[in-house]
Design an enzyme around this catalytic site. Structure first.
Site, PDB file in Angstrom:
ATOM      1  N   ASN A 157     -24.839  -1.114   2.452  1.00  0.00           N
ATOM      2  CA  ASN A 157     -23.397  -0.624   2.164  1.00  0.00           C
ATOM      3  C   ASN A 157     -23.873   0.521   1.379  1.00  0.00           C
ATOM      4  OD1 ASN A 157     -22.355  -2.302   3.925  1.00  0.00           O
ATOM      5  ND2 ASN A 157     -21.263  -3.395   2.255  1.00  0.00           N
ATOM      6  N   GLY A 158     -22.978   1.536   1.356  1.00  0.00           N
ATOM      7  CA  GLY A 158     -22.920   2.707   0.343  1.00  0.00           C
ATOM      8  C   GLY A 158     -23.612   3.907   0.949  1.00  0.00           C
TER       9      GLY A 158
ATOM     10  N   GLU B 257       5.155   6.275  -0.166  1.00  0.00           N
ATOM     11  CA  GLU B 257       4.283   5.039   0.102  1.00  0.00           C
ATOM     12  C   GLU B 257       4.824   4.602   1.687  1.00  0.00           C
ATOM     13  OE1 GLU B 257       2.266   1.055   0.472  1.00  0.00           O
ATOM     14  OE2 GLU B 257       2.090   3.267  -0.249  1.00  0.00           O
TER      15      GLU B 257
ATOM     16  N   GLU C 155      -0.703   5.466   8.417  1.00  0.00           N
ATOM     17  CA  GLU C 155      -1.902   4.515   8.595  1.00  0.00           C
ATOM     18  C   GLU C 155      -1.689   3.531   9.839  1.00  0.00           C
ATOM     19  OE1 GLU C 155      -3.147   2.819   4.355  1.00  0.00           O
ATOM     20  OE2 GLU C 155      -1.160   2.725   4.843  1.00  0.00           O
TER      21      GLU C 155
ATOM     22  N   TRP D  40     -19.315   1.211   8.954  1.00  0.00           N
ATOM     23  CA  TRP D  40     -18.227   2.315   9.271  1.00  0.00           C
ATOM     24  C   TRP D  40     -19.194   3.368   9.289  1.00  0.00           C
ATOM     25  CZ3 TRP D  40     -15.736   6.107   6.212  1.00  0.00           C
ATOM     26  CH2 TRP D  40     -14.330   6.576   6.648  1.00  0.00           C
TER      27      TRP D  40
ATOM     28  N   LYS E  70       2.385   4.422   4.953  1.00  0.00           N
ATOM     29  CA  LYS E  70       2.334   3.150   5.982  1.00  0.00           C
ATOM     30  C   LYS E  70       2.648   3.477   7.366  1.00  0.00           C
ATOM     31  CE  LYS E  70       1.451   0.193   2.996  1.00  0.00           C
ATOM     32  NZ  LYS E  70       0.561   0.972   2.655  1.00  0.00           N
TER      33      LYS E  70
ATOM     34  N   ARG F  60     -12.281  -4.937   6.607  1.00  0.00           N
ATOM     35  CA  ARG F  60     -12.679  -4.063   5.866  1.00  0.00           C
ATOM     36  C   ARG F  60     -13.076  -2.365   6.545  1.00  0.00           C
ATOM     37  NH1 ARG F  60     -15.377  -5.786   0.997  1.00  0.00           N
ATOM     38  NH2 ARG F  60     -16.711  -4.054   0.970  1.00  0.00           N
TER      39      ARG F  60
ATOM     40  N   HIS G 232      13.583  23.887  -0.601  1.00  0.00           N
ATOM     41  CA  HIS G 232      12.724  24.672  -0.717  1.00  0.00           C
ATOM     42  C   HIS G 232      11.347  24.836   0.015  1.00  0.00           C
ATOM     43  CE1 HIS G 232      14.311  25.246  -4.952  1.00  0.00           C
ATOM     44  NE2 HIS G 232      14.518  24.007  -5.116  1.00  0.00           N
TER      45      HIS G 232
ATOM     46  N   CYS H 290     -17.509  -1.089   5.639  1.00  0.00           N
ATOM     47  CA  CYS H 290     -18.708  -2.072   5.733  1.00  0.00           C
ATOM     48  C   CYS H 290     -18.653  -3.331   5.193  1.00  0.00           C
ATOM     49  CB  CYS H 290     -20.164  -1.070   5.174  1.00  0.00           C
ATOM     50  SG  CYS H 290     -20.448   0.598   5.995  1.00  0.00           S
TER      51      CYS H 290
ATOM     52  N   LYS I 106     -10.642  -1.133   4.426  1.00  0.00           N
ATOM     53  CA  LYS I 106      -9.655  -1.718   3.624  1.00  0.00           C
ATOM     54  C   LYS I 106     -10.338  -1.323   2.044  1.00  0.00           C
ATOM     55  CE  LYS I 106      -6.640  -4.744   1.889  1.00  0.00           C
ATOM     56  NZ  LYS I 106      -5.297  -4.183   1.850  1.00  0.00           N
TER      57      LYS I 106
END
Length: 607
Positions: free
Chosen positions: A97-98, A480, A487, A73, A484, A27, A503, A2, A602
């Site tokens: 926002n929040g 990581e 995402e 968002w 990526k 964002r 395993h 947001c 973001k």
């Protein structure tokens, strides 16, 4: 996650609001809107990109000298125009926002008072609550103060009223919000990037602040209601850093900016050596007391912390634990006040990490260190010590240069703790500093692998699943790399410590499952080769990132790209580069939105 913009000026502010929202697109959002005062309140909202809302505003001829805007968002309620901000109650407009945790309770109370709700959002509660108190007080500033006292949760809000066309009010608790100071005009925003086209002079609001903005000045009250003086900062973020330049995507730009970002971050280390002053501990007395390290972080920052565990234990000889911040904050942790709490956050506003830090402090952890890329953000302000990385603005949702500069900061911490603890002699210190000095050049060589990686991306793009394998300090780099790929390509990818193959995960391997292997020329190379044979024996296709001096070649079903020669203890930083490039070019091949992947934001400032 947001974004908020707002402006009060002696000129039309619509262009500023829309420009600010465009700069906040990174964002993450699914709808946008603006509201301006022009006699009454004119509002334009659209689902989708800011450009669609901009076209609608131009078609309507929207203009005004006071306005607020928002990119949403979705949290409470679906992605619909009625749920988009700003929300209006009577003559009051609000952006937020929040998350308001007691919105259900407040909704029922306001319904009983006769207020009608048009959305499913928690934000509409704020609009009605402010309108309710405005009717009682006749003053917007007082109404906002009264309303926020009744809100539980996290918020940053901007509020205007047609009854006071010369006033813009804002407040924050748990979510970032700043004020931009201009000449005969002032601004609010959730990120400095949204005000840079108008001013570089900014005030970062603190927890519980409520502020009133006019064209002539700013008044701030703290959480007790007392007048507050807040420092005015001159932002060092440039507009040029927020532009694409010759690149097609911000992620591509930021991948290629890593040699400079690393050099800038390393510069301060080379000047000082492994000195506690780098972290704000002038004489090292605080860091000398450390008996262990507890790292708290989320997402990519958690993987940076996972690499650091190996460094801290092997170099500094101190125990180190790494936890996902969102898990740590909700369990009954056993505290050791002599442990250093390290929080890692690119934005410095990650809610789970901030709350984890507060929880650790409540358990008696007095000594805390923040590793962050954004000056004066919330987490550094709440920490006793801080190391600022110098990555510059990172716009792409998938973190790249923030990750590698975090690793430099964490390596510096490990070496500094080792030096203070008598575990690092002068020869070893000189060796590590020389390795840092050479790192930007080695990373540039790794970037030169891009033409070799592109054909691999074409092979990955039709796949639905992938495995990433690594061992030791390179296992977090495999994690990581898998993140990526997930995402920005939406290919399901999982990472495993290579020794764990037998395993369970080996059951997944077949000819349709590409397996990416991080295979540096270190003490575990022969073990990794053995794991690779296990994959080939089951028909799996291997894509291996090896060092130049690793002695094995390509064969049927085994594809090898050699990074520059092994760079020793800093090898994880070097091997992060090719997995970033593989994800980026696979996303290009699939045609996904590289910089704004679906469902992601973001900066995660809500749970």
């Amino acid at each position: 996650m947001c974004g908020i913009v707002g402006a009060i000026a002696q000129r039309d502010v619509v262009a500023h609001l829309i420009d600010g929202l465009k700069r906040l697109e990174y964002r993450g959002y699914d709808s946008s809107g603006i509201a301006v005062l022009n006699g009454g309140i004119e509002r334009v909202r659209r689902v989708g990109r800011v450009a669609e809302m901009e076209s609608a505003a131009q078609a309507q001829g929207t203009h005004g000298k006071l306005g607020i805007g928002h990119t949403r968002w979705a949290t409470h309620g679906g992605v619909t125009e009625p749920n988009a901000h700003p929300h209006i109650s009577g003559g009051v407009a609000v952006v937020h926002n929040g998350i308001i945790e007691n919105h259900d309770e407040q909704r029922e109370r306001l319904k009983a008072l006769g207020y009608v709700f048009e959305s499913q959002t928690d934000t509409e509660v704020i609009a009605h609550l402010v309108e309710h108190y405005l009717k009682q007080t006749g003053e917007l500033f007082a109404a906002v103060q009264q309303a926020v006292r009744e809100l539980h949760g996290a918020y940053a809000i901007g509020v205007m009223s047609q009854s006071q066309p010369d006033l813009l009010v804002c407040a924050r608790m748990g979510c970032p919000l700043l004020i931009g100071l201009g000449e005969t005009e002032n601004f609010i925003a959730s990120d400095v990037s949204a005000v840079l086209s108008a001013t570089r002079r900014v005030i970062f609001l603190e927890e519980g602040d409520v502020a009133a903005l006019t064209t002539s000045g700013v008044k701030i009250l703290d959480k007790t209601g007392a007048p507050a003086e807040r420092t005015v900062h001159l932002s060092d973020v440039s507009l040029a850093s927020l532009e694409l330049g010759p690149y097609n995507h911000f992620m591509q730009k930021e991948i290629h900016e890593q040699p400079k970002a690393l050099a800038d971050t390393i510069e301060q280390v080379l000047e000082e050596g492994f000195s506690p002053a780098l972290f704000g501990d002038a004489d090292g007395e605080l860091l000398r007391q450390v008996e262990g390290v507890q790292i708290l972080a989320c997402g990519t920052s958690f993987y940076a912390g996972s690499v650091a565990k190996y460094w801290i234990e092997s170099i500094a000889k101190l125990p180190c634990t790494v936890e996902i911040a969102s898990e740590y904050r909700y369990r009954e942790a056993v505290a050791n006040p002599k442990y250093l709490i390290v929080t890692i956050s690119q934005s410095g506003e990650t809610l789970d990490t901030m709350e984890a830090l507060k929880y650790a402090q409540s358990l008696g952890h007095d000594l805390s260190l923040s590793i962050c890329n954004v000056r004066e953000s919330a987490i550094p302000r709440a920490s006793r010590l801080v190391f600022y990385t110098r990555a510059g603005a990172e716009i792409g949702v998938a973190s790249t240069k923030a990750f590698t500069t975090q690793l430099v900061a964490l390596f510096t911490l490990a070496a500094t703790l080792a030096k203070l603890g008598g575990k690092l002699n002068s020869d070893s210190e000189a060796h590590h500093l020389d390795a840092l000095r050479q790192l930007p050049g080695s990373v540039q060589h790794a970037l030169n692998l891009e033409p070799q990686i592109k054909p691999w991306a074409d092979r990955f793009s039709p796949k639905h699943h992938a495995l990433y394998l690594g061992r030791g300090v390179h296992y977090p780099i495999a994690m990581e790399g898998a993140l990526k790929l997930k995402e920005i390509t939406y290919i399901h990818a999982e990472a495993y410590a290579a020794g764990e193959l037998k395993h369970g995960p080996l059951a997944l391997v077949d000819e349709a499952m590409p397996v990416v292997v991080i295979a540096p020329n270190d003490s575990l190379l022969e073990k990794v080769k053995s794991n690779m044979q296990e994959v080939r024996a089951r028909g799996g296709e291997l894509f291996v990132f090896a060092d130049l001096d690793s002695h094995f070649g390509e064969s049927d079903g085994v594809h090898v790209i050699r990074t520059p020669r092994h760079v020793g203890v800093l090898s994880p930083i070097l091997h992060a580069i090719p997995v970033q490039l593989l994800a980026y070019h696979t996303a290009l091949a699939k045609g996904t939105d590289v910089d704004k992947p679906r469902n992601l934001a973001k900066s995660v400032t809500v749970e």
